[in-house]
Design an enzyme around this catalytic site. Structure first.
Site, PDB file in Angstrom:
ATOM      1  N   THR A 292       0.835  -1.201   0.000  1.00  0.00           N
ATOM      2  CA  THR A 292       0.000   0.000   0.000  1.00  0.00           C
ATOM      3  C   THR A 292       0.869   1.250   0.000  1.00  0.00           C
ATOM      4  OG1 THR A 292      -1.753  -1.172   1.189  1.00  0.00           O
ATOM      5  CG2 THR A 292      -1.840   1.231   1.209  1.00  0.00           C
TER       6      THR A 292
ATOM      7  N   GLU B 130      -6.666  -2.142  -1.082  1.00  0.00           N
ATOM      8  CA  GLU B 130      -7.319  -3.250  -0.390  1.00  0.00           C
ATOM      9  C   GLU B 130      -8.624  -2.785   0.249  1.00  0.00           C
ATOM     10  OE1 GLU B 130      -4.039  -6.342   1.347  1.00  0.00           O
ATOM     11  OE2 GLU B 130      -4.183  -4.422   2.370  1.00  0.00           O
TER      12      GLU B 130
END
Length: 310
Positions: A24, A45
Site C-alpha cells: 500500500t 485493499e
C-alpha cells in the site's frame, strides 16, 4: 468523415505478495501519471469491508487457530470458520474482478488515446489460493476446504500483469509489521516464511502454466506421476529451499509449483494418478493462470519510494 475514436487501452497491474511488506505504501508513493501523461488509477485493499463490516476478519483469522489449539473449537469447527473467513476476504476481489473483466478487450490494440494504467492492491489469487495454501501448510486449513477454495478462482482476461513482491529478510519483515501496529495482526515468523515461499512458488506456477496450457495436458499428467508424495517431510524443504530464477522461456519443473503440494494420497489413486475430479480442478487452475504475465520483485532493503520508481 472522422473515424470514431477507440476507447483507451486499459493496462492492469496487480501488486501482490505477503502482508505487511509495504504494498500500500508503494502504491501511495507512485505518481498519478506516467512520464507520457497516461493516468495511473489506484485500487486499494478493501480494508473497511474486512474490518468494519460485522466481523473483523483479520482478528478472526488469527484468533480461530488459537481457539482450536486451546480446545475451544474442534478441528471441523475451525476449518468451517476459516473457510468462511477466507471466502469473505475474497468476495470484494471477485466482485470487482467480474466488473473489470467485462471492460477488458481480449486484444490489445494501438490507438491514439492515452492508455490508462490501473494499479490494484492484490489479485483474487491472494485470498483464493495463496493465503489458504499458507494456512493449509501451517495446519490451520483442511485440504478439503483448500480444494473448495481454489475452484472459485476466476478466469483471467488477457493482458493481466501480476507483480509479486516478496521480502525474504524475516527481521525486516517483522519490523515492518510491528511498525504499522495494526490491531489483530501478528508477526508470526513461521507464517511469514511460509507465505513468502508460497508467493515465490506462485510465480513458478504461473510461468509453468504459461508454457503448458492449453495444449500440454498429457505432458502435465506424466510429470505429475513423477512427483513424490507431499508428506510432512517435504514441507520444510518447500518453505526453505532456494528458488533460483529460471528463464521464462524455459519450462518450469512441476515440483517448483504450488501443484506439488496437492500430491496427496487423499486426492489420488494408488499409482499416484489424480482422481478425475481433482485432475479437472488442478488443470482448471493452470488454465486460469496461463494468460497472466508475472514477475517476482524482491524489495529487501528498498524504501517504498525506490520501489515505486522502478
Amino acid at each position: 468523415m472522422a473515424l470514431p475514436r477507440r476507447p483507451p487501452t486499459l493496462t492492469r497491474v496487480y501488486l501482490d505478495g505477503p502482508f505487511g511488506i509495504g504494498k500500500t505504501s508503494i502504491l501511495n508513493a507512485m505518481p498519478d501519471h506516467t512520464p507520457d501523461g497516461a493516468p495511473i488509477l489506484k485500487v486499494y485493499e478493501p480494508m473497511k469491508y474486512w474490518r468494519c463490516q460485522s466481523t473483523d476478519l483479520v482478528v478472526a483469522a488469527n484468533e480461530t487457530p488459537e481457539r482450536r489449539r486451546g480446545g475451544a473449537l474442534s478441528r471441523f469447527q475451525s476449518d468451517m470458520i476459516m473457510a468462511s473467513i477466507q471466502a469473505r476476504f475474497a468476495d470484494p476481489y471477485l466482485l470487482f474482478h467480474e466488473r473489470l473483466s467485462s471492460k477488458c478487450r481480449g486484444k490489445i490494440e494501438i490507438c491514439d488515446t492515452p492508455a490508462i494504467i490501473l494499479m490494484l492492491d492484490r489479485h483474487p489469487v491472494a485470498a483464493i489460493l495463496c493465503f489458504p495454501i499458507t494456512r493449509y501448510l501451517l495446519g490451520e486449513y483442511s485440504l478439503e476446504m483448500l480444494i473448495s477454495s481454489i475452484i472459485r478462482l476466476p478466469l483471467e482476461s488477457p493482458g493481466c500483469n501480476l507483480t509479486v513482491t516478496i521480502l525474504p529478510d524475516e527481521k525486516e519483515h517483522v519490523n515492518r509489521i510491528c511498525s504499522r501496529d495494526r490491531p489483530g495482526e501478528t508477526a508470526d515468523r513461521n507464517m511469514l516464511r511460509t507465505l513468502n515461499a508460497v508467493y515465490a512458488s506462485l510465480v513458478d506456477t504461473v510461468k509453468y502454466a504459461n508454457l503448458t496450457c492449453p495444449y500440454e495436458k498429457e505432458s502435465w499428467e506424466m510429470e505429475w506421476l513423477g512427483l513424490p508424495w507431499f508428506e510432512e517431510s517435504l514441507l520444510e524443504e518447500f518453505i526453505s529451499r532456494p528458488r533460483p530464477v529460471i528463464c521464462s522461456r524455459t519450462r518450469m519443473p512441476l515440483d517448483r509449483t504450488l501443484l506439488a503440494i496437492f500430491k496427496r494420497k487423499e486426492l489420488c489413486s494408488e499409482n499416484g494418478e489424480l482422481l478425475t475430479q481433482y485432475s479437472w480442478i488442478l488443470w482448471g487452475l493452470l488454465t486460469k493462470l496461463h494468460t497472466i504475465n508475472v514477475e517476482l520483485f524482491d524489495i529487501s532493503g528498498m524504501s517504498r519510494r525506490e520501489c515505486a520508481t522502478l
